[in-house]
Motif scaffolding. Structure first.
Motif, PDB file in Angstrom:
ATOM      1  N   ASN A 102       1.062  -1.192   0.090  1.00  0.00           N
ATOM      2  CA  ASN A 102      -0.276   0.049  -0.195  1.00  0.00           C
ATOM      3  C   ASN A 102       0.941   1.295  -0.068  1.00  0.00           C
ATOM      4  OD1 ASN A 102      -2.607  -0.826   0.120  1.00  0.00           O
ATOM      5  ND2 ASN A 102      -3.117  -1.014   2.157  1.00  0.00           N
ATOM      6  N   ILE A 103       1.864   1.398   0.790  1.00  0.00           N
ATOM      7  CA  ILE A 103       2.639   2.501   1.146  1.00  0.00           C
ATOM      8  C   ILE A 103       3.399   2.544  -0.022  1.00  0.00           C
ATOM      9  CG2 ILE A 103       4.441   3.766   2.505  1.00  0.00           C
ATOM     10  CD1 ILE A 103       3.116   1.838   4.842  1.00  0.00           C
ATOM     11  N   ILE A 104       4.404   1.806  -0.461  1.00  0.00           N
ATOM     12  CA  ILE A 104       5.389   1.771  -1.506  1.00  0.00           C
ATOM     13  C   ILE A 104       4.670   1.732  -2.938  1.00  0.00           C
ATOM     14  CG2 ILE A 104       7.292   0.504  -2.698  1.00  0.00           C
ATOM     15  CD1 ILE A 104       7.961  -0.512  -0.119  1.00  0.00           C
ATOM     16  N   GLY A 105       3.477   1.192  -3.088  1.00  0.00           N
ATOM     17  CA  GLY A 105       2.808   1.434  -4.349  1.00  0.00           C
ATOM     18  C   GLY A 105       2.387   2.911  -4.597  1.00  0.00           C
ATOM     19  N   THR A 144      -3.606   2.388   6.137  1.00  0.00           N
ATOM     20  CA  THR A 144      -2.364   2.486   5.255  1.00  0.00           C
ATOM     21  C   THR A 144      -2.766   3.135   4.088  1.00  0.00           C
ATOM     22  OG1 THR A 144      -2.231   0.339   4.856  1.00  0.00           O
ATOM     23  CG2 THR A 144      -0.861   1.024   6.754  1.00  0.00           C
ATOM     24  N   LEU A 145      -3.847   2.685   3.480  1.00  0.00           N
ATOM     25  CA  LEU A 145      -4.273   3.018   2.115  1.00  0.00           C
ATOM     26  C   LEU A 145      -4.550   4.538   2.113  1.00  0.00           C
ATOM     27  CD1 LEU A 145      -4.442   2.138  -0.975  1.00  0.00           C
ATOM     28  CD2 LEU A 145      -6.560   1.456  -0.363  1.00  0.00           C
ATOM     29  N   ALA A 146      -5.367   4.849   3.083  1.00  0.00           N
ATOM     30  CA  ALA A 146      -5.944   6.504   3.284  1.00  0.00           C
ATOM     31  C   ALA A 146      -4.668   7.435   3.384  1.00  0.00           C
ATOM     32  CB  ALA A 146      -6.786   6.228   4.252  1.00  0.00           C
ATOM     33  N   GLY A 147      -3.886   6.889   4.455  1.00  0.00           N
ATOM     34  CA  GLY A 147      -2.747   8.018   4.529  1.00  0.00           C
ATOM     35  C   GLY A 147      -1.854   7.780   3.557  1.00  0.00           C
ATOM     36  N   GLY A 179       9.589  18.401  -2.929  1.00  0.00           N
ATOM     37  CA  GLY A 179       8.591  17.385  -2.220  1.00  0.00           C
ATOM     38  C   GLY A 179       9.230  16.080  -2.132  1.00  0.00           C
ATOM     39  N   VAL A 180      10.359  15.636  -2.900  1.00  0.00           N
ATOM     40  CA  VAL A 180      10.884  14.319  -2.909  1.00  0.00           C
ATOM     41  C   VAL A 180      11.334  13.674  -1.814  1.00  0.00           C
ATOM     42  CG1 VAL A 180      12.664  12.823  -3.722  1.00  0.00           C
ATOM     43  CG2 VAL A 180      11.538  14.467  -5.454  1.00  0.00           C
ATOM     44  N   LEU A 181      12.081  14.381  -0.837  1.00  0.00           N
ATOM     45  CA  LEU A 181      12.672  14.213   0.570  1.00  0.00           C
ATOM     46  C   LEU A 181      11.424  13.891   1.187  1.00  0.00           C
ATOM     47  CD1 LEU A 181      16.321  15.631   0.622  1.00  0.00           C
ATOM     48  CD2 LEU A 181      15.534  13.159  -0.088  1.00  0.00           C
ATOM     49  N   PRO A 182      10.752  15.079   1.491  1.00  0.00           N
ATOM     50  CA  PRO A 182       9.592  14.976   2.437  1.00  0.00           C
ATOM     51  C   PRO A 182       8.658  13.829   2.283  1.00  0.00           C
ATOM     52  CG  PRO A 182       9.990  17.122   1.944  1.00  0.00           C
ATOM     53  CD  PRO A 182      10.952  16.485   0.875  1.00  0.00           C
ATOM     54  N   GLY A 183       8.416  13.591   0.987  1.00  0.00           N
ATOM     55  CA  GLY A 183       7.724  12.411   0.632  1.00  0.00           C
ATOM     56  C   GLY A 183       8.268  11.368   1.030  1.00  0.00           C
ATOM     57  N   ILE A 184       9.551  10.819   0.872  1.00  0.00           N
ATOM     58  CA  ILE A 184      10.173   9.654   1.231  1.00  0.00           C
ATOM     59  C   ILE A 184      10.165   9.616   2.762  1.00  0.00           C
ATOM     60  CG2 ILE A 184      12.434   8.439   1.274  1.00  0.00           C
ATOM     61  CD1 ILE A 184      13.048   9.636  -1.508  1.00  0.00           C
ATOM     62  N   LEU A 185      10.477  10.686   3.445  1.00  0.00           N
ATOM     63  CA  LEU A 185      10.421  10.811   4.913  1.00  0.00           C
ATOM     64  C   LEU A 185       8.759  10.421   5.445  1.00  0.00           C
ATOM     65  CD1 LEU A 185      11.158  11.498   7.836  1.00  0.00           C
ATOM     66  CD2 LEU A 185      10.213  13.856   7.322  1.00  0.00           C
ATOM     67  N   LEU A 186       7.961  10.853   4.969  1.00  0.00           N
ATOM     68  CA  LEU A 186       6.602  10.415   5.144  1.00  0.00           C
ATOM     69  C   LEU A 186       6.272   8.886   4.873  1.00  0.00           C
ATOM     70  CD1 LEU A 186       4.128  11.787   6.606  1.00  0.00           C
ATOM     71  CD2 LEU A 186       3.172  12.361   4.189  1.00  0.00           C
ATOM     72  N   ALA A 187       6.729   8.578   3.835  1.00  0.00           N
ATOM     73  CA  ALA A 187       6.508   7.033   3.402  1.00  0.00           C
ATOM     74  C   ALA A 187       7.425   6.374   4.513  1.00  0.00           C
ATOM     75  CB  ALA A 187       7.056   6.848   2.053  1.00  0.00           C
TER      76      ALA A 187
END
Length: 435
Positions: A102-105, A144-147, A179-187
């Motif tokens: 869910n998260i990586i997808g 996990t899908l919603a977040g 947005g790349v690094l914050p996106g990876i951080l959140l994932a």
């Protein structure tokens, strides 16, 4: 005192127009008309026509419908199925196992779609049946899908970033890269939550049905190649300075059409559906942006933004307190407005405060996207909650409850990028070519 009364009157008028069922874009135009007609001596008609025409002919905005169309095309392909087949074999040895798909997808699909709802729906239509069939905990599947679906707003290309970039007059290419690094951080935070949950409740995660060799995993990963190739083409062209955001969007559309054609899902019917879907959404956003531009002009003539910025300035709030206040403010209005409306309605008032406080506008753009992400999973108006309600049959209250831990993780992410602003600003500073 007069300015406060004017502000209260206009806020009441705006929400009364929305409550009456008027479209958001038309409601913004009507509120701007009321503000100029009642509280200024400026001619309304000429100002409205000039502003709406100027906002709708912005070259920067041409990236918006292209990225929307790219997402619409990919939504109608077998991309989510291919991604699940490519990711699942690598997840079997990680605590939480297939929940991480869910998260990586969502993280991967977010890099080829600028929409949170599209990311949530596209990944969910494949992972929900698969995870349910394997008896994974329903709360974690939905939560996990919603977040993770909100990553569609943070990981470029992002529709919200384009809207913010136009409003704040900052480089959209730099916003994308920021947005790349914050996106990876959140994932990473979401994956950490799944791992901790699996450690605390070891019996809740099913055992893998089969063990694959390293070679078999690599062979299964070939399904990811089209997606990875498109991501590299779109983001790589922006990062290296080879293409602007608009040119990269056009490249993305061509790539999406090629993937759809190669998969055999490109028919005249799907092509027409994707084009009409992109047109409808683009027109809706364009009307909102035009209305917001006129309302911003009207607010400028009344002097409200300047007065409010002066008032905040006199309070002597530190940047930290200002960000905390804005976080609470955006979470509250996010309970009632969609993300794009949140951005366009508030920028005229908020940006002067941010500039006075000396806060970097690129960093603030990432902050805004993060708090808008929270709005996607807060009832009563949370688009991801609506999407999952239709896909799972659960009540909004249940979906909101199982998603709440991920909401808290988003709050932690906001705190982290404030403490370590380089998470959002380092990559844009490394960009090659003009921003």
């Amino acid at each position: 005192m007069d300015q406060i009364l004017i502000a209260v009157f206009l806020i009441v008028a705006l929400f009364a127009l929305f409550a009456a069922g008027l479209w958001i874009g038309l409601g913004l135009i009507a509120c701007g008309w009321i503000a100029m007609a009642l509280f200024t001596t400026r001619p309304v008609g000429d100002a409205m026509l000039t502003t709406i025409w100027g906002s709708s002919t912005s070259w920067t905005l041409t990236a918006l419908p292209m990225f929307i169309w790219m997402g619409e095309i990919l939504f109608r392909t077998r991309l989510s199925e291919d991604m699940f087949r490519g990711l699942a074999p690598w997840m079997t040895n990680i605590p939480g196992r297939l929940l991480h798909t869910n998260i990586i997808g969502c993280t991967i699909f977010a890099a080829v779609s600028g929409s949170s709802a599209a990311t949530c729906a596209t990944i969910g239509k494949m992972t929900i049946p698969e995870l349910r069939a394997r008896k994974y905990p329903e709360g974690l599947i939905v939560g996990t899908l919603a977040g993770s679906g909100t990553l569609g707003l943070l990981i470029p290309p992002s529709l919200i970033m384009i809207v913010y970039g136009v409003a704040a007059e900052v480089s959209i290419a730099k916003l994308f890269i920021a947005g790349v690094l914050p996106g990876i951080l959140l994932a990473g935070l979401f994956m950490g939550y799944v791992m901790v949950n699996a450690w605390l409740k070891p019996g809740s995660i099913p055992q893998p049905a089969e063990r694959l060799s390293f070679g078999q995993k690599l062979w299964a990963s070939r399904s990811l190649l089209p997606t990875i190739g498109l991501i590299l083409a779109v983001l790589g062209s922006i990062y290296t300075g080879f293409a602007t955001a608009t040119e990269a969007a056009a490249l993305g559309v061509v790539g999406a059409l090629a993937i759809s054609r190669a998969q055999g899902s490109l028919t005249w019917a799907t092509f027409k559906e994707s084009l009409l879907g992109a047109t409808r959404l683009s027109c809706m956003i364009a009307l909102i942006l035009s209305g917001a531009a006129f309302l911003t002009l009207a607010m400028g003539f009344t002097g409200l933004p300047r007065q409010l910025a002066d008032w905040i300035d006199h309070l002597g709030l530190s940047p930290a307190l200002l960000i905390i206040a804005l976080t609470i403010f955006y979470i509250l209005i996010g309970c009632f407005l969609d993300g794009i409306s949140m951005v366009v309605l508030t920028m005229a008032v908020v940006l002067p405060m941010i500039e006075r406080a000396g806060i970097d506008l690129i960093w603030f753009g990432i902050f805004v996207v993060l708090v808008v992400e929270m709005a996607q999973i807060t009832p009563p108006v949370g688009f991801n909650l609506f999407v999952l309600q239709g896909m799972t049959g659960h009540q909004i209250t249940y979906i909101a409850r199982v998603t709440f831990p991920l909401f808290l993780l988003m709050c932690i992410a906001v705190a982290l990028i404030f403490i370590f602003p380089g998470i959002a600003t380092w990559l844009p500073a490394q960009m090659i070519g003009p921003g």
